[in-house]
Each structure stands twice: as structure tokens, then as C-alpha cells.
Enzyme design. Structure first.
Site, short mmCIF file in Angstrom:
data_model
loop_
_atom_site.label_atom_id
_atom_site.label_comp_id
_atom_site.label_asym_id
_atom_site.label_seq_id
_atom_site.Cartn_x
_atom_site.Cartn_y
_atom_site.Cartn_z
N SER A 118 -7.17 3.35 -8.14
CA SER A 118 -9.24 3.19 -8.71
C SER A 118 -9.81 2.92 -7.71
O SER A 118 -10.86 3.43 -7.65
CB SER A 118 -8.61 1.60 -8.72
OG SER A 118 -8.32 1.02 -7.87
N SER A 133 -3.44 3.67 -5.87
CA SER A 133 -4.93 3.28 -6.54
C SER A 133 -4.97 4.16 -5.14
O SER A 133 -6.78 4.87 -5.37
CB SER A 133 -5.68 2.09 -6.22
OG SER A 133 -5.76 1.82 -7.60
N LYS A 174 -14.86 1.51 -0.22
CA LYS A 174 -14.52 1.05 -1.93
C LYS A 174 -15.10 -0.49 -1.56
O LYS A 174 -14.85 -1.08 -0.88
CB LYS A 174 -12.98 1.38 -1.41
CG LYS A 174 -12.78 0.63 -3.18
CD LYS A 174 -11.47 0.50 -3.61
CE LYS A 174 -11.00 0.27 -4.76
NZ LYS A 174 -9.39 0.31 -4.63
N1 GLN Z 1 -3.50 2.58 -11.86
C1 GLN Z 1 -2.41 0.88 -11.21
C2 GLN Z 1 -3.00 -0.26 -11.91
O1 GLN Z 1 -3.80 0.22 -13.39
C3 GLN Z 1 -2.87 0.80 -10.03
C4 GLN Z 1 -3.85 0.33 -9.74
C5 GLN Z 1 -4.41 0.32 -7.73
O2 GLN Z 1 -3.45 0.25 -6.91
N2 GLN Z 1 -4.90 -1.13 -7.38
O3 GLN Z 1 -2.95 -1.42 -11.32
#
Ligand code: GLN
Length: 503
Positions: free
Chosen positions: A161, A185, A86
Site C-alpha cells: 500500500s 506494504s 505516507k
Molecule cells: N497487501 C496487503 C493487504 O492488502 C498488505 C498491506 C499492508 O502491508 N498494509 O492487506
């Protein structure tokens, strides 16, 4: 079309299967890497998992591994295995963008600890994957480079994400991947792409060199094709690190230790709040797949009972105080002075900073910075951040009480299957509600893993296992037992092939 009839396509292999072929010299690291790059060349234009490929470096690492094998030396379990990283993890000398314009041109002067450990383990990093800008989002639609696509249906999101890492594994563009998880995410995109994703206990994996989003929640973890690979990747990245003071000081266990152990008598709690909460219902098809999975676990001798974690319903509201508050502080450093992008032609230092931030950050990141700055502002800190932190303690205590009674909790990973691209971009609340099943786990800091458990509307459904702090070995044991009993993990290679190769 394999190398010969008994040989599967190399890019579809799990890491442990590829390792067997490497040590028996049935294949070379070079052939494995070539197969992965051929796959990327064939499908990534459509799937868009990667934002950067690292061919030269990957070639060099795989050549070293082949030289070792040729010299008769033994190799480690992940040596020569192609990995997708990532793009939130710092790689020395290689651009790291967080998929934000604001980090344009930023080249880290050092490797993240996990990156160094993977290097030491001989892992072949193939490239860096797409993500929502600064990991804020659930669909990769907030990436400055455009979204990734779901390998099961290119008109749908891969989740986020860590969407690029999950789509890379789902589309067989790498054998293993790393993602990060602040509110889901790793697990939600893994569920959407029909692969395995694990968030370790907060503090289990060093975050040195991970670009910070919400520091009291962020964790790094594996995205893989099966549970054994997740355990093997955890063995490579877990454990104490003097560079990260939030890292647990005790040595990590062997994460493969309990794989294959019987789950007879294992007590499994099924918290009802993960199926239905005010404002959100888990889709009937998802709930059905999860209930069928619970019957499989019961048939293996587990004792399954419904339970309740009453404070879990506050998770989403307090996440949207705590995470933006911490983000607003962490992102203050992107001011055009030290890192990446600087707005051109500005008059003075203040306009340089404001113009840089205005042009550098996307909409969602700005929304979070504003929410967080408000929540931390004078007079509001006690009412918001402090209050949210207190409620967070209640959530953690709910989990602790549950784990006094149960070995494992099982829930859906997400309330729906992958949704169409564009379906939620204009409605942040709907996007946020997607994380209702994953955010409580980050609030408590406990480990959890998503494994495929069937389909709804022809798309993969994720089953989430959760255990007490530091008990990843039981987590992996339960997930492995389920996976071995069903084999959902690699059922649909043909379908993915049909979708990703079409057009
Ligand atoms: N979808 C969640 C957010 O928008 C979690 C994102 C994540 O785990 N980085 O914050």
C-alpha cells in the site's frame, strides 16, 4: 544537467551523499529542496506520488538548516534532507486522510512520534504520499485519490500500500520516505519501484500517531535509494516511546554499526516455500534474478543453503483472518461522530453512522470489515481468530528454528515484477496472492528488507533479506554487502528519466 559538470542532479542524490555536499557547503538545503520541488513539478502529474505538498513548512525547515550551517554549527545526518511521508501518519495541523473519503477534513491534533522525531532530526517533509485506503491493498488502486504509477512504466502499478512513497523515491521526488508494512506494504512497492524498503522488527518503531490497520502486525519503516539511507532513517525513528506500550523498551542500536563488515562465513538459508507454493509460483525471471543474487553472496564468502519453513504456507489464509478481524475493530471508530466525514441529511444516529460508513469507505475496506466482523462474531471467534493465532505461533516457531541455524534468510520479495494497472482489481484473490513472500515475515514479527537485484522484463526485481527479531544490524549488513557488490540500486536513472518525463 547538474549545477556544474561534476555535480549530479540534486534530486537524484541519496541522503548520505547530499549530507556530504551540505556540510562542505557545496550545496544549500534550499537548493536541494528546490531541486526536489522542481522534480515534483515536472513529473508528479504523471506519477502521482503525492496527495498533499507541504511547501511552506518545508521552506521554513530548510531555511533553519541553512542558517545553522551558515552559523558554523554542525548538522545531523538527515538535517535538511527532503522526505516523503505516507499519508497514514498523523501530522499536527496538516490533513491526514489514509486516502479514504471517511477521513475527509480530518486534521490531527498531534504528530505521530516518528514525525516528531524526524522534525527533531531536521528532516524536511516535502509532502504526504498516496496509498491504498487504510493501507489495504498491493497497488495503490484502492486510494480514494486514484492510483500512483510505476516510474519504470507508467502503465503499471507501483505496488502498495505504500505505493506513493515508493514511486516518490523511484522517481526522485524525495530523497527518503516513510511507509508502513502490515503484510508487505513497504517491501513490495520498494521491489516494484527498484528502491530499498525495510520493515523493522515488530515493536522497534513507535506507532503512536500511526492510523491503525491491524495492530498486531503494523510497523513503520524506511523507503530509500540505498541501504545506508535506510539505516540512517532507522537511527532517527527507532527506539522506545512511552506513548506506545507495544514498543520495545530497550534502546535501539546504531543501525549503521555493521555496514561494510565482511560477510565471510555468514550462514544464509533459502526457504523453498518462498519460490513455490500451492497456487503460486515465483515467475522464472524473478527466481533467476534471486538465484544470481545468491551466487553474488556466495562469492562474498557467505554459506548458502536451501531450507524449509513448512508452516509458511498457512500465512496468507491466516493473514486474511487476523488482519481483517483487527481492522474491523480498528475501523469501528469511523462513524461520523469524531473524525472526518459525516454523511449529510441523515434522519437519526443509526442512519448517520451507516450512511457515513457506506459513503466513506471504499470497496476493499468494506470487504475487510465484513470478513473481520464475521471472523470475530459469536461462535466463530474460536474457529477463526483463535485458530489463526495458534497457526501464527507455528509460523513464528518455524522462523525461530531457522534462525538457530542461519544468520539470514534470503527470498524473492514478490513473485512477479510490477503488474499493469487494472490487471488485478476485479480479482481480490490474485491481488492477495501477490503478498505471499512478505506476509509470513509480518506473521513472525521479524525484520526484513527488500533491495533491488536486477530486472525481469525490463522491470526491477526485489531481493528480500530476513533476520531474527531485533537483529536489524545483521539484516542491514547483509543487504549492504550485496548492494555494494552489485550496485543495482541506482543503475537506471536514465530509464526512469525517459519514462517519467515523457508525454
Ligand atoms: N497487501 C496487503 C493487504 O492488502 C498488505 C498491506 C499492508 O502491508 N498494509 O492487506
Amino acid at each position: 544537467m547538474g549545477l556544474h559538470s561534476a555535480m549530479p542532479d540534486l534530486h537524484t542524490l541519496t541522503a548520505h551523499a547530499a549530507h556530504e555536499l551540505l556540510v562542505t557547503k557545496a550545496i544549500s538545503a534550499r537548493e536541494l529542496l528546490d531541486a526536489v520541488y522542481a522534480r515534483i513539478d515536472a513529473v508528479d502529474e504523471r506519477v502521482h506520488s503525492y496527495v498533499l505538498l507541504m511547501r511552506e513548512q518545508a521552506d521554513a525547515v530548510s531555511a533553519r538548516v541553512d542558517a545553522k550551517i551558515a552559523a558554523g554549527e554542525s548538522i545531523g545526518p538527515l538535517e535538511g534532507i527532503p522526505l516523503a511521508l505516507k499519508d497514514i501518519l498523523c501530522t499536527q495541523g496538516i490533513p491526514t486522510t489514509c486516502c479514504s473519503r471517511v477521513l475527509e477534513g480530518f486534521v490531527p491534533p498531534y504528530d505521530a512520534t516518528v514525525v516528531r522525531r524526524l522534525d527533531d532530526a531536521g528532516v524536511v517533509t516535502v509532502g504526504k504520499t498516496n496509498m491504498d485506503e487504510f493501507a489495504m491493498g498491493s497497488s495503490t488502486e484502492n486510494s480514494a485519490f486514484g492510483p500512483s504509477r510505476n516510474p519504470w512504466d507508467l502503465a503499471r502499478v507501483p505496488g502498495g500500500s505504500s505505493g506513493g512513497s515508493a514511486s516518490a523515491i523511484g522517481a526522485d521526488e524525495a530523497l527518503i520516505a516513510l511507509g508502513t508494512d502490515t503484510g508487505g506494504s513497504i517491501r513490495q512497492p520498494a521491489a516494484y519501484c527498484g528502491v530499498v524498503g525495510m520493515k523493522p522488527t515488530y515493536g522497534r518503531v513507535s506507532r503512536y500517531g500511526l492510523i491503525a490497520f491491524a495492530s498486531s502486525l503494523d510497523q513503520i519503516g524506511p523507503i530509500t535509494k540505498d541501504v545506508r539511507d535506510a539505516a540512517l532513517l532507522m537511527n532517527a525513528i527507532g527506539g522506545p516511546d512511552p506513548c506506545d506500550s507495544t514498543c520495545y523498551p530497550e534502546p535501539a542500536p546504531d543501525f549503521t554499526e555493521k555496514l561494510g563488515r565482511d560477510i565471510t562465513g555468514m550462514k544464509i538459508g533459502v526457504p523453498r516455500e518462498f519460490f513455490s507454493q500451492e497456487g503460486v509460483q515465483v515467475d522464472p525471471g524473478v527466481a533467476e534474478a534471486v538465484h544470481a543474487a545468491l551466487r553474488v553472496l556466495e562469492a562474498q564468502g557467505a554459506i548458502v543453503e536451501e531450507c524449509s519453513l513448512p508452516n509458511v504456507r498457512f500465512s496468507l489464509p491466516i493473514y486474511y483472518i487476523i488482519a481483517p478481524a483487527e481492522a474491523s475493530s480498528n475501523l469501528a471508530r469511523y462513524d461520523g461522530v469524531e473524525f472526518g466525514y459525516r454523511a449529510p441529511g441523515t434522519r437519526d444516529i443509526v442512519s448517520m453512522m451507516t450512511d457515513t460508513r457506506d459513503a466513506g469507505f471504499g470497496m476493499e475496506v468494506k470487504r475487510r470489515i465484513m470478513l473481520g466482523t464475521y471472523a470475530l462474531s459469536s461462535g466463530y471467534y474460536d474457529a477463526y481468530y483463535l485458530k489463526a493465532s495458534q497457526v501464527r505461533t507455528l509460523i513464528r516457531q518455524d522462523f525461530e528454528r531457522a534462525f538457530a541455524q542461519y544468520d539470514v534468510l534470503v527470498t524473492p520479495t514478490a513473485p512477479t515484477v510490477a503488474f499493469p494497472l487494472g490487471a488485478k482489481v476485479d480479482d481480490p484473490m490474485q491481488m492477495y496472492l501477490n503478498d505471499i513472500c512478505t506476509i509470513p515475515i509480518n506473521m513472525a514479527g521479524v525484520p526484513s528488507i527488500s533491495v533491488p537485484c536486477g530486472y525481469d522484463q525490463g522491470l526491477p526485481v526485489g531481493l528480500q533479506f530476513i533476520t531474527a527479531h531485533w537483529d536489524e544490524t545483521t539484516l542491514l549488513q547483509a543487504a549492504y554487502a550485496y548492494e555494494q557488490a552489485t550496485g543495482w540500486s541506482r543503475r537506471a536513472i536514465d530509464e526512469i528519466e525517459r519514462v517519467t518525463m515523457a508525454g
